[in-house]
Design an enzyme around this catalytic site. Structure first.
Site, PDB file in Angstrom:
ATOM      1  N   GLU A  29      -4.286   3.391   6.399  1.00 53.71           N
ATOM      2  CA  GLU A  29      -4.226   3.149   4.949  1.00 53.71           C
ATOM      3  C   GLU A  29      -5.007   4.258   4.243  1.00 53.71           C
ATOM      4  O   GLU A  29      -4.634   4.740   3.182  1.00 53.71           O
ATOM      5  CB  GLU A  29      -4.843   1.778   4.637  1.00 53.71           C
ATOM      6  CG  GLU A  29      -4.913   1.488   3.149  1.00 53.71           C
ATOM      7  CD  GLU A  29      -5.426   0.094   2.833  1.00 53.71           C
ATOM      8  OE1 GLU A  29      -5.155  -0.860   3.585  1.00 53.71           O
ATOM      9  OE2 GLU A  29      -6.128  -0.031   1.813  1.00 53.71           O
ATOM     10  N   ARG A  77       0.820  -1.239   0.000  1.00 53.27           N
ATOM     11  CA  ARG A  77       0.000   0.000   0.000  1.00 53.27           C
ATOM     12  C   ARG A  77       0.851   1.285   0.000  1.00 53.27           C
ATOM     13  O   ARG A  77       0.461   2.302   0.588  1.00 53.27           O
ATOM     14  CB  ARG A  77      -0.945   0.053   1.205  1.00 53.27           C
ATOM     15  CG  ARG A  77      -1.879  -1.092   1.342  1.00 53.27           C
ATOM     16  CD  ARG A  77      -2.928  -1.194   0.240  1.00 53.27           C
ATOM     17  NE  ARG A  77      -3.711  -2.373   0.461  1.00 53.27           N
ATOM     18  CZ  ARG A  77      -3.404  -3.589  -0.047  1.00 53.27           C
ATOM     19  NH1 ARG A  77      -2.382  -3.740  -0.867  1.00 53.27           N
ATOM     20  NH2 ARG A  77      -4.157  -4.623   0.228  1.00 53.27           N
ATOM     21  N   SER A  88     -10.434  -0.961   4.327  1.00 56.19           N
ATOM     22  CA  SER A  88      -9.587  -1.076   5.521  1.00 56.19           C
ATOM     23  C   SER A  88      -9.062   0.293   5.918  1.00 56.19           C
ATOM     24  O   SER A  88      -8.482   1.002   5.099  1.00 56.19           O
ATOM     25  CB  SER A  88      -8.399  -1.992   5.236  1.00 56.19           C
ATOM     26  OG  SER A  88      -8.869  -3.299   5.038  1.00 56.19           O
TER      27      SER A  88
HETATM   28  C1  FAD Z   1     -15.732  -1.747   0.392  1.00 58.89           C
HETATM   29  C2  FAD Z   1     -14.303  -1.404   0.077  1.00 58.89           C
HETATM   30  C3  FAD Z   1     -13.384  -2.420  -0.135  1.00 58.89           C
HETATM   31  C4  FAD Z   1     -12.047  -2.112  -0.427  1.00 58.89           C
HETATM   32  N1  FAD Z   1     -11.185  -3.140  -0.638  1.00 58.89           N
HETATM   33  C5  FAD Z   1      -9.896  -2.864  -0.923  1.00 58.89           C
HETATM   34  C6  FAD Z   1      -8.961  -3.924  -1.159  1.00 58.89           C
HETATM   35  O1  FAD Z   1      -9.285  -5.109  -1.149  1.00 58.89           O
HETATM   36  N2  FAD Z   1      -7.677  -3.596  -1.416  1.00 58.89           N
HETATM   37  C7  FAD Z   1      -7.254  -2.298  -1.463  1.00 58.89           C
HETATM   38  O2  FAD Z   1      -6.063  -2.059  -1.711  1.00 58.89           O
HETATM   39  N3  FAD Z   1      -8.119  -1.279  -1.243  1.00 58.89           N
HETATM   40  C8  FAD Z   1      -9.412  -1.523  -0.990  1.00 58.89           C
HETATM   41  N4  FAD Z   1     -10.292  -0.491  -0.761  1.00 58.89           N
HETATM   42  C9  FAD Z   1      -9.798   0.898  -0.774  1.00 58.89           C
HETATM   43  C10 FAD Z   1      -9.852   1.594  -2.141  1.00 58.89           C
HETATM   44  O3  FAD Z   1     -10.864   1.042  -2.957  1.00 58.89           O
HETATM   45  C11 FAD Z   1      -8.512   1.519  -2.883  1.00 58.89           C
HETATM   46  O4  FAD Z   1      -7.480   2.130  -2.144  1.00 58.89           O
HETATM   47  C12 FAD Z   1      -8.584   2.214  -4.244  1.00 58.89           C
HETATM   48  O5  FAD Z   1      -7.392   1.953  -4.945  1.00 58.89           O
HETATM   49  C13 FAD Z   1      -8.803   3.727  -4.160  1.00 58.89           C
HETATM   50  O6  FAD Z   1      -9.092   4.191  -5.474  1.00 58.89           O
HETATM   51  P1  FAD Z   1      -9.977   5.500  -5.690  1.00 58.89           P
HETATM   52  O7  FAD Z   1     -10.067   5.751  -7.156  1.00 58.89           O
HETATM   53  O8  FAD Z   1     -11.264   5.385  -4.969  1.00 58.89           O
HETATM   54  O9  FAD Z   1      -9.033   6.585  -5.021  1.00 58.89           O
HETATM   55  P2  FAD Z   1      -9.473   7.817  -4.094  1.00 58.89           P
HETATM   56  O10 FAD Z   1     -10.038   7.292  -2.823  1.00 58.89           O
HETATM   57  O11 FAD Z   1     -10.281   8.781  -4.879  1.00 58.89           O
HETATM   58  O12 FAD Z   1      -8.040   8.438  -3.787  1.00 58.89           O
HETATM   59  C14 FAD Z   1      -7.102   7.709  -2.999  1.00 58.89           C
HETATM   60  C15 FAD Z   1      -5.715   8.358  -3.187  1.00 58.89           C
HETATM   61  O13 FAD Z   1      -5.300   8.195  -4.547  1.00 58.89           O
HETATM   62  C16 FAD Z   1      -5.004   9.473  -5.109  1.00 58.89           C
HETATM   63  N5  FAD Z   1      -5.347   9.427  -6.537  1.00 58.89           N
HETATM   64  C17 FAD Z   1      -6.540   9.144  -7.110  1.00 58.89           C
HETATM   65  N6  FAD Z   1      -6.420   9.187  -8.456  1.00 58.89           N
HETATM   66  C18 FAD Z   1      -5.131   9.509  -8.719  1.00 58.89           C
HETATM   67  C19 FAD Z   1      -4.386   9.724  -9.922  1.00 58.89           C
HETATM   68  N7  FAD Z   1      -4.934   9.576 -11.116  1.00 58.89           N
HETATM   69  N8  FAD Z   1      -3.068  10.049  -9.809  1.00 58.89           N
HETATM   70  C20 FAD Z   1      -2.485  10.186  -8.599  1.00 58.89           C
HETATM   71  N9  FAD Z   1      -3.135  10.011  -7.430  1.00 58.89           N
HETATM   72  C21 FAD Z   1      -4.445   9.670  -7.497  1.00 58.89           C
HETATM   73  C22 FAD Z   1      -5.837  10.463  -4.315  1.00 58.89           C
HETATM   74  O14 FAD Z   1      -5.297  11.769  -4.413  1.00 58.89           O
HETATM   75  C23 FAD Z   1      -5.725   9.875  -2.929  1.00 58.89           C
HETATM   76  O15 FAD Z   1      -4.480  10.223  -2.365  1.00 58.89           O
HETATM   77  C24 FAD Z   1     -11.631  -0.758  -0.492  1.00 58.89           C
HETATM   78  C25 FAD Z   1     -12.565   0.260  -0.293  1.00 58.89           C
HETATM   79  C26 FAD Z   1     -13.886  -0.041  -0.016  1.00 58.89           C
HETATM   80  C27 FAD Z   1     -14.872   1.069   0.181  1.00 58.89           C
END
Ligand code: FAD
Length: 293
Positions: free
Chosen positions: A285, A166, A215
């Site tokens: 995280e 992560r 998480s």
């Molecule tokens: C029900 C549930 C289950 C989940 N299960 C998992 C799992 O199994 N494994 C896991 O790793 N995570 C999990 N997550 C967390 C999350 O889905 C991941 O971390 C995911 O990768 C976040 O992506 P996002 O587009 O929603 O990012 P956001 O939440 O919108 O942003 C997260 C970070 O990424 C940055 N970011 C977004 N887009 C870009 C870009 N294009 N360039 C640079 N930085 C950027 C943002 O600035 C921020 O710092 C879960 C979340 C939920 C709600």
């Protein structure tokens, strides 16, 4: 004067863009029509402008006072995805992870199945090195295309990043526009079966139908954050509208009217309890952004 393509919104509430459904407004939010407008938009911004990139907001705690500067929203934008070589797929930052998993599966390519249950975008997955069930994003990344705050676009190979659980270090003042993923030849039936099992497993163990952020804490080496939190007796513990999930102790649910401040207080309380009872300092995280009210 060039006409701005896409949408520029002022004082836009971020609560509706985050999976926790909390957070104050963005001073301004830009939703590009495509990659070219985004580059032009960033080029035209004052160099000192504070930029924050938003994917699907599934790993984000936006504080109640909101975010100063410009939020770049890739949701439903930057959504191109194509096969560019036998085992190679080009994916733009706004494509939901589940679409990447499905696309690869349909092309008989294996390696991206774990993305099926991650409710974020490719950009968010790249930033977080999102992972599940023993696999993680950067295992399948060959190269990325990035943009900096001057609108300069750079191609970077995966060797330019220091990637771990992560965590992705190596391009702190740049953001992801797209990635090239390298996959293995597979069989769509086997990949589909794998995806089905992973999703079933998730639904059994996680409150997938509640407003959460996945998480909250990273697992410490050799242990599980959920186990540590559960043994502190915190399942079901609440702070205002924020509640430690009874289904998975490392998830915090918004039971309806939680504020970001309540969620943040609960995170701090959990951290403190685990520290006191187990002597372990859990690392979050979840990304926190913005100002308190
Ligand atoms: C029900 C549930 C289950 C989940 N299960 C998992 C799992 O199994 N494994 C896991 O790793 N995570 C999990 N997550 C967390 C999350 O889905 C991941 O971390 C995911 O990768 C976040 O992506 P996002 O587009 O929603 O990012 P956001 O939440 O919108 O942003 C997260 C970070 O990424 C940055 N970011 C977004 N887009 C870009 C870009 N294009 N360039 C640079 N930085 C950027 C943002 O600035 C921020 O710092 C879960 C979340 C939920 C709600």
């Amino acid at each position: 004067m060039t006409v701005l393509k896409g949408k520029l919104l002022k004082n836009e509430s971020l609560a509706k863009y985050t999976s926790w459904r909390v957070g104050g407004p963005a001073e301004q939010m830009y939703l590009p029509e495509g990659k070219e407008d985004l580059i032009a938009f960033i080029l035209a911004l004052p160099p000192q402008e504070n930029l924050f990139w938003l994917g699907l907001g599934s790993n984000l705690l936006v504080r109640d006072g909101g975010v100063k500067g410009t939020v770049i929203n890739t949701r439903g934008r930057l959504k191109a995805m194509q096969l560019i070589d036998t085992n190679k797929v080009y994916v733009e930052a706004g494509v939901p992870c589940a679409h990447v998993a499905r696309f690869c599966t349909q092309l008989n390519l294996s390696g991206a199945e774990f993305l099926a249950g991650i409710p974020g975008t490719m950009g968010g997955a790249l930033k977080m090195n999102a992972g599940a069930f023993g696999n993680e994003t950067w295992n399948i990344v060959e190269s990325v295309e990035m943009i900096d705050n001057k609108g300069q676009v750079n191609q970077r190979g995966n060797e330019q990043f220091d990637v771990s659980y992560r965590s992705v270090k190596g391009a702190d003042n740049e953001w992801f526009l797209s990635a090239e993923l390298l996959l293995r030849k597979g069989e769509s039936k086997i990949s589909e079966q794998k995806v089905k099992l992973l999703l079933e497993q998730r639904a059994l163990t996680q409150p997938t139908n509640k407003p959460t952020c996945g998480s909250v804490f990273k697992n410490p080496p050799g242990d599980y954050a959920a186990r540590l939190i559960e043994t502190c007796g915190l399942k079901g513990y609440t702070r205002g509208g924020a509640c430690v999930s009874k289904k998975h102790a490392n998830f915090i649910e918004n039971t309806g009217q939680a504020t970001a401040a309540e969620i943040e207080e609960l995170i701090e309380y959990i951290h403190q309890q685990v520290q006191q009872q187990h002597g372990i300092s859990l690392q979050t995280e979840v990304c926190k952004v913005g100002m308190p009210l």
